[in-house]
Design a protein around this motif. Structure first.
Motif: not given
Length: 239
Positions: A79-83, A85-90, A172-188
């Motif tokens: 996570f740190r490698a792409f900017g 902050k794992p303390q905030r977005t684990r 159509r777009g991003v399905t999950c941000r920050r590798w595995n942090w948060r999934q989108c509502t469309r494909t949940r």
């Protein structure tokens, strides 16, 4: 656009961009697609798996701080490698493990199953509704122009990722941000999902045998919960 109706053919279209491989050459994704799933609320099967996962996590947490677990530490570094902050977005696995001591969430039977495997095997694991996918799944570094569908204050909202952020996306777009942090509502996953894709993320400290064991655990759980399910899988290295 890739057709999602043929699971094995769709799995062959899943890719990891070279820019992500450059960031973490040790990254692998075990991608499991399944159809014939039985959705619905949490049940006895999902409860047993979640309870067992909580006990497993509590056992090692008694003598090892979360951030010192080798696989979770590797994900913090990624996570740190792409900017980020794992303390905030684990990383998703760390966020779940931290909840195991007081009790994991009970969401629905499919989400509960993959959350249990994620915690028991200490690896990020996400599940999405394949019927709402548009084309192939691709792990890329964002340009900043991609669309991410989410909610804010209970209302639908659209976000754009930070340039360089590692994201899963489709046509159509991003399905999950920050590798595995948060999934989108469309494909949940929902309580009506019958076809799903599950992505198990691994870095160096989790070897191929351990990744395969996690995949077997998820497949067994899906078949126990949905005896008529038909799963297929592919290990994606991005080579």
């Amino acid at each position: 656009m890739a057709d999602t109706t043929d699971l094995k053919a769709w799995l062959d279209t899943v890719t990891v961009d070279p820019a992500v491989r450059e960031l973490r050459p040790d990254y692998r994704a075990l991608v499991i697609a399944a159809e014939g799933l039985r959705p619905g609320p949490s049940d006895a099967t999902s409860e047993r798996l979640l309870t067992a996962a909580e006990e497993t996590a509590r056992a090692w947490l008694a003598h090892t701080p979360v951030e010192e677990h080798p696989h979770l530490a590797a994900w913090r570094d990624a996570f740190r490698a792409f900017g980020a902050k794992p303390q905030r977005t684990r990383p998703s696995a760390e966020a779940l493990v931290r909840r195991a001591e007081t009790g994991l969430p009970r969401v629905d039977r499919l989400t509960d199953l993959y959350n249990a495997v994620s915690v028991a095997h200490v690896l990020p694991l996400g599940g999405e509704d394949l019927d709402h996918y548009a084309g192939p799944a691709r792990l890329v570094r964002a340009t900043g122009e991609e669309v991410f569908e989410t909610t804010a204050g209970g209302e639908p909202a659209t976000e754009h990722c930070s340039p360089g952020e590692v994201v899963w996306r489709d046509d159509r777009g991003v399905t999950c941000r920050r590798w595995n942090w948060r999934q989108c509502t469309r494909t949940r996953l929902t309580r009506t999902t019958t076809r799903a894709v599950f992505i198990l993320d691994a870095l160096g400290p989790l070897d191929d045998a351990a990744l395969a064991a996690a995949g077997e655990a998820l497949t067994e759980a899906l078949l126990r919960s949905s005896p008529e399910a038909v799963p297929a899988q592919r290990l994606v290295r991005g080579d």
